[in-house]
Design a protein around this motif. Sequence first.
Motif, PDB file in Angstrom:
ATOM      1  N   PRO A   1       0.852  -1.202   0.000  1.00  0.00           N
ATOM      2  CA  PRO A   1       0.000   0.000   0.000  1.00  0.00           C
ATOM      3  C   PRO A   1       0.880   1.242   0.000  1.00  0.00           C
ATOM      4  O   PRO A   1       2.014   1.200   0.477  1.00  0.00           O
ATOM      5  N   CYS A   2       0.358   2.338  -0.522  1.00  0.00           N
ATOM      6  CA  CYS A   2       1.172   3.555  -0.598  1.00  0.00           C
ATOM      7  C   CYS A   2       1.398   4.133   0.807  1.00  0.00           C
ATOM      8  O   CYS A   2       0.440   4.440   1.509  1.00  0.00           O
ATOM      9  N   PRO A   3       2.675   4.262   1.212  1.00  0.00           N
ATOM     10  CA  PRO A   3       2.944   4.854   2.525  1.00  0.00           C
ATOM     11  C   PRO A   3       2.871   6.377   2.461  1.00  0.00           C
ATOM     12  O   PRO A   3       2.954   6.955   1.387  1.00  0.00           O
ATOM     13  N   THR A   4       2.756   7.017   3.623  1.00  0.00           N
ATOM     14  CA  THR A   4       2.637   8.484   3.630  1.00  0.00           C
ATOM     15  C   THR A   4       3.970   9.191   3.823  1.00  0.00           C
ATOM     16  O   THR A   4       4.165  10.279   3.293  1.00  0.00           O
ATOM     17  N   THR A   5       4.881   8.597   4.563  1.00  0.00           N
ATOM     18  CA  THR A   5       6.130   9.317   4.845  1.00  0.00           C
ATOM     19  C   THR A   5       6.963   9.462   3.570  1.00  0.00           C
ATOM     20  O   THR A   5       7.078   8.516   2.783  1.00  0.00           O
ATOM     21  N   PRO A   6       7.517  10.656   3.355  1.00  0.00           N
ATOM     22  CA  PRO A   6       8.220  10.911   2.086  1.00  0.00           C
ATOM     23  C   PRO A   6       9.358   9.932   1.811  1.00  0.00           C
ATOM     24  O   PRO A   6       9.588   9.573   0.664  1.00  0.00           O
ATOM     25  N   SER A   7      10.044   9.496   2.857  1.00  0.00           N
ATOM     26  CA  SER A   7      11.207   8.623   2.623  1.00  0.00           C
ATOM     27  C   SER A   7      10.763   7.297   2.005  1.00  0.00           C
ATOM     28  O   SER A   7      11.438   6.760   1.130  1.00  0.00           O
ATOM     29  N   LEU A   8       9.638   6.772   2.463  1.00  0.00           N
ATOM     30  CA  LEU A   8       9.146   5.512   1.893  1.00  0.00           C
ATOM     31  C   LEU A   8       8.389   5.748   0.587  1.00  0.00           C
ATOM     32  O   LEU A   8       8.468   4.947  -0.343  1.00  0.00           O
ATOM     33  N   GLU A   9       7.655   6.856   0.549  1.00  0.00           N
ATOM     34  CA  GLU A   9       6.888   7.151  -0.663  1.00  0.00           C
ATOM     35  C   GLU A   9       7.805   7.285  -1.877  1.00  0.00           C
ATOM     36  O   GLU A   9       7.476   6.863  -2.985  1.00  0.00           O
ATOM     37  N   ALA A  10       8.982   7.857  -1.663  1.00  0.00           N
ATOM     38  CA  ALA A  10       9.933   8.042  -2.767  1.00  0.00           C
ATOM     39  C   ALA A  10      10.330   6.698  -3.369  1.00  0.00           C
ATOM     40  O   ALA A  10      10.565   6.595  -4.574  1.00  0.00           O
ATOM     41  N   ALA A  11      10.398   5.676  -2.509  1.00  0.00           N
ATOM     42  CA  ALA A  11      10.780   4.354  -3.006  1.00  0.00           C
ATOM     43  C   ALA A  11       9.584   3.586  -3.572  1.00  0.00           C
ATOM     44  O   ALA A  11       9.747   2.572  -4.246  1.00  0.00           O
ATOM     45  N   PHE A  12       8.396   4.069  -3.282  1.00  0.00           N
ATOM     46  CA  PHE A  12       7.169   3.387  -3.720  1.00  0.00           C
ATOM     47  C   PHE A  12       6.931   3.572  -5.218  1.00  0.00           C
ATOM     48  O   PHE A  12       6.491   2.647  -5.902  1.00  0.00           O
ATOM     49  N   TYR A  13       7.253   4.782  -5.719  1.00  0.00           N
ATOM     50  CA  TYR A  13       6.954   5.109  -7.121  1.00  0.00           C
ATOM     51  C   TYR A  13       8.175   4.948  -8.021  1.00  0.00           C
ATOM     52  O   TYR A  13       9.284   5.287  -7.616  1.00  0.00           O
TER      53      TYR A  13
END
Lengths: 325, 356
Positions: free
Chosen positions: B306-318
């Motif tokens: 699922p898409c995380p909210t914190t920028p550090s993880l979100e950057a790796a999500f996309y």
Amino acid sequence: MNESAMRLHDAALVERLYRSLYRIRRVEEDIARRYPGNDIKSPVHLSIGQEAIAVGVCEALAPDDVVFGTYRGHAMYLAKGGDLDRMIAELFGRVDGCARGKGGSMHLVDVARGVMGTSAVVATTIPNAVGYAYAMKLRREPRIVVSFFGDGATEEGVFYESINFAALKRVPVLFVCENNGWAIHTHQRQRQATLDICGRVRAFGMDAQRIEDGDVFDIHGTVAAAAARMRAGDSGPLFIECMTSRWREHVGPGEDFELGFRSREDEARWIEDDAVAKLAALIPERQRAAVDAAVHAEIENAFTRAAASPFPDADELHRHVFHER
Amino acid sequence: MSDEASPMSVRTLSYVDAIREATDREMARDASVLLFGLDVDDPKAILGTTQGLVAKYGPERVFGTPLSEDAMTGAAIGMALAGLRPIHVHIRMDFVMLAMNQLVNMAAKSSYMFGGQQHVPLVVRSIIGKSWGQGAQHSQGLYPFFMHVPGLKVVAPSTPYDAKGCMSAAVRDDNPVMFVEHRILYYRQGPVPENDYQVEPGRARIAVAGSDVTLVGISYMQLECLRAQRYLESVGVSAEVIDPIWLAPLDVDTIVASARRTGRLVVVDNGWTTCGAGAEILAAVGEACAGGPAPSMQRMGFAPVPCPTTPSLEAAFYPNARTIAACAYDLVHGGAQGWLPAERDDLKSIEFKGPF
């Protein structure tokens, strides 16, 4: 309804109601009788026992009013004027069927007669009816929509969303709940915290009334009055709950009393109070015999024509996924 | 296809204004077009895409709805059966999940299961979110669900030009169309002709011509592919960038022809890869090339979480321009090269900064 009250109804109406009731009963009894043969290629959810609702409602409508219904939709389809030949051909899976053999018993449709369609998923056509009524109101048309559904549908969230929007926009839709008490084999008491469906509907600011005895004249009169109010302009949507009884099994041609979840005695008062028999008794014998004979001939013809209709060609498989102008 | 326009009449418009203009033009042209959904008539007007339309067309044709996605989708279908052409708007694609029964069981099937007696001219707009902590339920690209179902059309325009042309085509289509927008694309500016035109279903566009590798970017990922093309250019790799625009019907032929030419294909999806649009495109290309030389293929998409909210993880999500460029670079060089371009200021992703 007693004898003197009956006399208040004109003979033509009595014959119309009887003809429609008897025709639907005979069509479905013929379907049940022929079901073990291999011609009918579709599961059937018979309306036997519930016909008075569809007939009482539809005989009170104008030809250009429209109805939406459910997979238990044979009675509604026929009562609203849906083409019998095309219905039987549809059950047979033939290309002359109302859905060209691609819908079956659960998806009967006859747009020219205002039968806008039925769904196999409980409560699904309720918002479709509301949207159709919104279009009528937008165009200032003096037409109405009837949405048929069962008691089980009133447990679906979309039912409450739909009646809220209908009441909010005051669209000309008549909700008709056919309450036969059963969702397949589970009684309303096992499904609903209170049985007062009309009470729940009134909480949305909508007039709701319940007809207890399934009397076809009561249903007809109530719907005629409701339709007049809606056509006159601004009654907004109205709600009628009609108590009734499903005599046959949920799906298929037989009965289900042997399963033990209900008994024949539970339904006895309905079976003894059969609308078809009651109206038959109100019509002079010779007149009734003529109606019956015409109905028998029409049904026999429909089955004969269905059997003569071809199955769709292979190229039909890919047609109508999208609209063909 | 009638998307040729006189250059005299072309302005620079935002994606938002292109959608608003197309809706306005279609409503002016055809009184049967309706526009509704949660908040379409509120002061923010779906991020401006419905601005001014309630004043122009009145509250019977443009209205906010109860929070009843299921019934409002069903009502839209009923309106369509009655001859209207409703546009139903969802400010997040995630909310469309509340309407799946109506879309999958009725809208998609009415024409077929009623033997051609019914049809449902319906446009369902929805917006995919991204960044500023949109999170698990505000950022999903769930359009493959709808590509899976016969009877639905799916379009995900990425430019203002296509946003206007696809909206016009969708409204005029006699079938249900899932119109997929992306929050970040709302910032995009581009040339948009003043006149009416339609970007018709089933034709992809080659956005940039190239010879070494084909990049197919879906929805917002089209932007990242365009940036990746620039990174690749700087290291001597010529990338062709294709925007499929319509996902159903999908223009496989244009993608196949390009991939055959370049010999390499990277599809970058704006969703998860499993059973996704990218999976479908790769399968279609693979089938088209069966028995002959097939391109080397890769798909990219959301990390399978699922898409995380914190920028550090979100950057790796996309996926992003740099990871796309690296993937294409490896494909061109026949294996992992360990190359990842340094981020360039002119190719930085525009992120939504809030506040709402």
